[in-house]
Enzyme design. Sequence first.
Site, PDB file in Angstrom:
ATOM      1  N   ASP A  77       1.639  -1.773 -22.761  1.00  0.00           N
ATOM      2  CA  ASP A  77       1.840  -2.772 -23.801  1.00  0.00           C
ATOM      3  C   ASP A  77       3.203  -2.550 -24.456  1.00  0.00           C
ATOM      4  OD1 ASP A  77       1.287  -4.901 -25.394  1.00  0.00           O
ATOM      5  OD2 ASP A  77      -0.180  -3.893 -26.657  1.00  0.00           O
ATOM      6  N   LYS A  79      13.991  -1.196 -24.826  1.00  0.00           N
ATOM      7  CA  LYS A  79      14.406  -1.944 -23.640  1.00  0.00           C
ATOM      8  C   LYS A  79      15.108  -3.236 -24.059  1.00  0.00           C
ATOM      9  CE  LYS A  79      11.321  -1.781 -20.233  1.00  0.00           C
ATOM     10  NZ  LYS A  79      10.049  -1.842 -19.468  1.00  0.00           N
ATOM     11  N   GLY A  92      18.085   0.308 -14.433  1.00  0.00           N
ATOM     12  CA  GLY A  92      17.512  -0.961 -14.010  1.00  0.00           C
ATOM     13  C   GLY A  92      18.551  -2.040 -13.803  1.00  0.00           C
TER      14      GLY A  92
END
EC number: 2.7.11.5
Length: 594
Positions: free
Chosen positions: A371, A336, A320
């Site tokens: 979520d 993350k 990313g």
Amino acid sequence: MTRGLELLIAQTILQGFDAQYGRFLEVTSGAQQRFEQADWHAVQQAMKQRIHLYDHHVGLVVEQLRCITEGKSTDVDFLLRVKQQYTQLLPDYPRFEIAESFFNSVYCRLFDHRSLTPERLFIFSSQPERPFRTLPRPLAKDFFPERGWSHLLGKVLSDLPLRLAWQNKARDIGYIIASLQEALGEELLATCHLQVANELFYRNKAAWLVGKLVMPMATLPFLLPIHRSDEGELFVDTCLTTHAEASIVFGFARSYFMVYAPLPGALVEWLREILPGKTTAELYMAIGCQKHAKTESYREYLHYITRCDEQFIEAPGIRGMVMLVFTLPGFDRVFKVIKDRFAPQKEVTAAHVRACYQLVKEHDRVGRMADTQEFENFVLDKRQIAPGLLALLQAEAGNKLTDLGDRIVISHLYIERRMVPLNLWLEQVNGQALRDAVEEYGNAIRQLAAANIFPGDMLFKNFGVTRHGRVVFYDYDEICYMTEVNFRQIPPPRYPEDELASEPWYSVSPGDVFPEEFRHWLCADPRIGPLFEEMHADLLRADYWRELQTRIKNGHVEDVYAYRRKQRFSVRYGADSRPDKVFTPPSGRVRRSA
């Protein structure tokens, strides 16, 4: 500080939790009225309000404690005594497990997430063996088919607390029996009975009856989504009886249920039998106890990490531009971290990214956004980090790392359910599986848009595939509300040379989106392009998006189904779905068991 102060502080924290959970139940208890009045905007507001309650009450308690201690610093021994006093208050406390999480939250707020040790916090439960099976009143009621399944189901539906009239109860009972016959067969069904939860589970525009189909050798879910027609009448939309269907209904990509649960731990234990694939964290999350779900999620992580010999590695997929993502090969979650610097084409800030993740937490995720749990000062053992990942963390997120020698501390990260990146999935499948994935992808975009969410970056790599084959969006740094976007059609070129120019021949302002351009990356693959054009060509038209915007601005709230359209009774039984129709199962009434 005096010895009595520790008890006062412990009591203050527990009283603060009582106040928080009391308000939580108060907001939850309004779900029935909101459903009956079709006040769907109030449903959305209540969902956000309930999420905010926890942090609000933690803040109130923290201010109280600062007044009690007069802002004086506290030593380690004092903190240990406070926890001991708090622990002694919990053996007879009905919601002790969530009270422990509330204590943790107060501590973290007071000490900025520092010194997070098992001695000072409830990293592990103080009562791990305490059962939830002995209750002052049952959570569910049993129904037996002595007088046949039609009578049983009539009793179940009549016992519901809903105050609206039924559109056609006899028809719906016929549907349910037909569905059960198809799933089980008449002989097996005749040996079953139902156990139905006392409380309805409200979410979006449905009130879910949640029960168990109890058979001699097994127990299956029994789920009925009850809807309200535009005329204010009740009807059952389908009947779900498989563990896979129930797992999707209680999935991690859906909003939390509003279910009145004074004893949430007991409800979680009751649900576990029909949701065997769900972790404790996922079950608490599903009923709206998201902060305690975070505690349980961390405990599940600790249980795994202390027993595995794996190393953290960079997660599979395309790297990313905003987030650095890593995982453990055998663990079902990803970690993350927001990078220190973003790729030049990403004109966002770290604060904006965090705001986007909070938006997703509070918004209706319609089964299409994962979520997350947010953590601060997350500690990792260096020997459990692959050298390549450690170097990547230091290079891409060094400002968020603190080196403690044999460990590192990551100041902020998110934990999220791991999925197969859609771009990798599409490379691996063919035939019907490929067609299903493309259909799911387009449906995910449609459902997000109908819920007033524009994904922004719709590349396949930003979506994942769950174990049930559902496509879920998980890259949130460019999301925004649909109503904030200006969808435009590309104007025709002025001259033939315009189409060959490196710059567009038309003006582009911030917020402008040209759906025709989606074709360049969504349809470039010859295996995928024709399928997408066949099923989702309208997503490439600006007028489709503008029509959706108009509906949203006019206050329309879209229906969201946690099952496929073909499972709806109105689709399965077609012409027999008229409001005045009485539906008779193909083989008549199910015979009674001997």
